[in-house]
Design an enzyme around this catalytic site. Structure first.
Site, PDB file in Angstrom:
ATOM      1  N   ASP A   1       1.418  -0.976  -0.002  1.00 49.53           N
ATOM      2  CA  ASP A   1      -0.194   0.340  -0.305  1.00 49.53           C
ATOM      3  C   ASP A   1       1.242   1.662  -0.228  1.00 49.53           C
ATOM      4  O   ASP A   1       1.630   0.851  -0.401  1.00 49.53           O
ATOM      5  CB  ASP A   1      -0.950   0.506   1.478  1.00 49.53           C
ATOM      6  CG  ASP A   1      -2.586   0.572   0.486  1.00 49.53           C
ATOM      7  OD1 ASP A   1      -2.377   1.750   0.354  1.00 49.53           O
ATOM      8  OD2 ASP A   1      -3.450  -0.158   0.513  1.00 49.53           O
TER       9      ASP A   1
ATOM     10  N   HIS B   1       2.321   1.703  -3.387  1.00 48.17           N
ATOM     11  CA  HIS B   1       1.301   3.025  -3.616  1.00 48.17           C
ATOM     12  C   HIS B   1       1.738   4.113  -3.438  1.00 48.17           C
ATOM     13  O   HIS B   1       1.144   5.058  -4.411  1.00 48.17           O
ATOM     14  CB  HIS B   1       0.276   3.277  -3.513  1.00 48.17           C
ATOM     15  CG  HIS B   1      -0.686   1.340  -3.600  1.00 48.17           C
ATOM     16  ND1 HIS B   1      -1.779   0.886  -3.224  1.00 48.17           N
ATOM     17  CD2 HIS B   1      -0.486   0.186  -4.367  1.00 48.17           C
ATOM     18  CE1 HIS B   1      -2.477  -0.443  -2.841  1.00 48.17           C
ATOM     19  NE2 HIS B   1      -1.115  -0.803  -3.857  1.00 48.17           N
TER      20      HIS B   1
END
Length: 392
Positions: A208, A231
């Site tokens: 993430d 991310h």
């Protein structure tokens, strides 16, 4: 301009070795009570103390190490903490190791917090169900002030690796955070409702965001962070709750993004409450094969079930993207999608040089006003309005 936190230096007067409190360090015996007992005694000493975790493996069930303490505490982790494998100790529990209501804490050493997340990732349904059962965050700092975390490793968390909530004056540096790119919700460092936070000189690989910032976060400096996989570095998502505190005063500088899904991102819900993001600087950033290098997304909808026809009420203003270069894995290297009722204001693009790996890079803009100057690859699509470019 962000002022670096003044961190109290802790000179240990008494050492509390967890072996003296019954720790075994074999990776099989539950050492939670030994660490809690050492903490309890050190916390009640009026002078500064050191809690020493020697080399070894320590099975630790979820614990809360709570203050306020009478003196400063230096927790030196030289061993390897092992998270529990039995779901009864982690399913539906929001923490693994939690520090609360403490001033003058140092967490250091060269040890590792191993969340053993591979045992739990299949139980994570949060990308499909916003009401999912939460999994434990490996390291939580709640209501902790004037403190620092340095030189430790965090790997394979079941959820976020490190969470900073309602903290002030925190320095985080020289961390190594690692989880597979496929691991769900394993943000490296998440910061919310906190002020004067420094994150520096760290390597973060996750499934993430490498670093994420939520509501009420102010005066954050992120520098010399290597991010990937993951991310990217994200603000948001914002506007999901009424009366959200402003996000302001973020600087991200001298960072490298390698193979990440996003690079620099601000995201807000389309059907949102009012909120504000302001005074943000991203500068001297290197992108290598990043899918979405520069993103403002005010139509964020990860679950695919958002109501149509709404426009975000979050105001984004005074955001600077400066000296950003490298390669994009998507054609749209710069995507600024702002609210049609609250357009982005005073956005700056200065010296952007992002090549598309399979052709010519493009940019897309909607409802964004500001200025583009210096090199612009891809060519800027922004409506020029309101501000001028500085020389630096």
């Amino acid at each position: 301009m962000l002022i670096a936190p003044t961190i109290t230096k802790v000179k240990a007067c008494k050492v509390f070795n967890v072996f003296d409190y019954g720790a075994v360090g074999d990776g099989l015996t539950d050492d939670s009570k030994a660490i809690s007992n050492a903490w309890h005694e050190a916390c009640h000493k009026s002078k500064s103390s050191q809690i020493l975790i020697p080399q070894g493996k320590y099975l630790i069930n979820p614990i809360v190490l709570k203050g306020p303490c009478k003196g400063h505490i230096n927790m030196t982790i030289n061993g390897r903490f092992m998270a529990p494998t039995d779901p009864k100790y982690w399913f539906g529990i929001d923490h693994w190791i939690s520090f609360r209501y403490i001033n003058g804490l140092i967490i250091g050493g060269h040890g590792v917090l191993d969340g053993q997340g591979h045992l739990a990732w299949s139980s994570n349904t949060c990308m499909k169900d916003p009401k999912c059962e939460k999994l434990p965050i490996s390291l939580r700092l709640d209501f902790v002030n004037d403190s620092r975390v340095h030189h430790i490793g965090l790997i394979n968390s079941k959820n976020v690796h490190m969470n900073i909530f309602s903290c002030h004056n925190i320095s985080i540096r020289d961390l190594k955070i690692r989880a597979p790119g496929s691991s769900p919700n394993t943000d490296g460092v998440h910061i919310g409702m906190s002020t004067n936070i420094i994150v520096s000189d760290s390597v973060i690989s996750s499934g993430d965001d490498c670093v994420s910032l939520s509501r009420g976060t102010k005066n954050v400096d992120i520098s010399n962070v290597k991010c990937g996989p993951g991310h990217g570095i994200s603000i948001g998502s914002l506007g999901g709750c009424p009366n959200e505190s402003e996000v302001e005063g973020l600087v991200v500088r001298n960072c490298n993004f390698i193979g990440t899904q996003n690079g620099l991102r601000i995201k807000t819900w389309a059907h949102s409450h009012s909120a504000t993001v302001s005074n943000i600087t991203f500068e001297h950033i290197k992108m290598t094969d990043v899918f979405n290098p520069i993103v403002i997304d005010q139509q964020y909808c990860p679950f695919g079930n958002c109501d149509q026809g709404y426009s975000s009420k979050v105001q984004i203003r005074d955001v600077r993207f400066k000296h950003i270069s490298g390669t994009s894995r998507s054609e749209v290297a710069v995507h600024l999608r702002c609210s049609d009722t609250n357009p982005c204001k005073n956005i700056m693009l200065k010296d952007i040089n992002l090549d598309y790996t399979d052709g010519t890079a493009d940019s897309r803009c909607s409802n964004v006003f500001g200025v583009a100057c210096g090199k612009q690859n891809p060519p800027s699509c922004m409506e020029q309005f309101g501000i001028t470019c500085p020389h630096n």
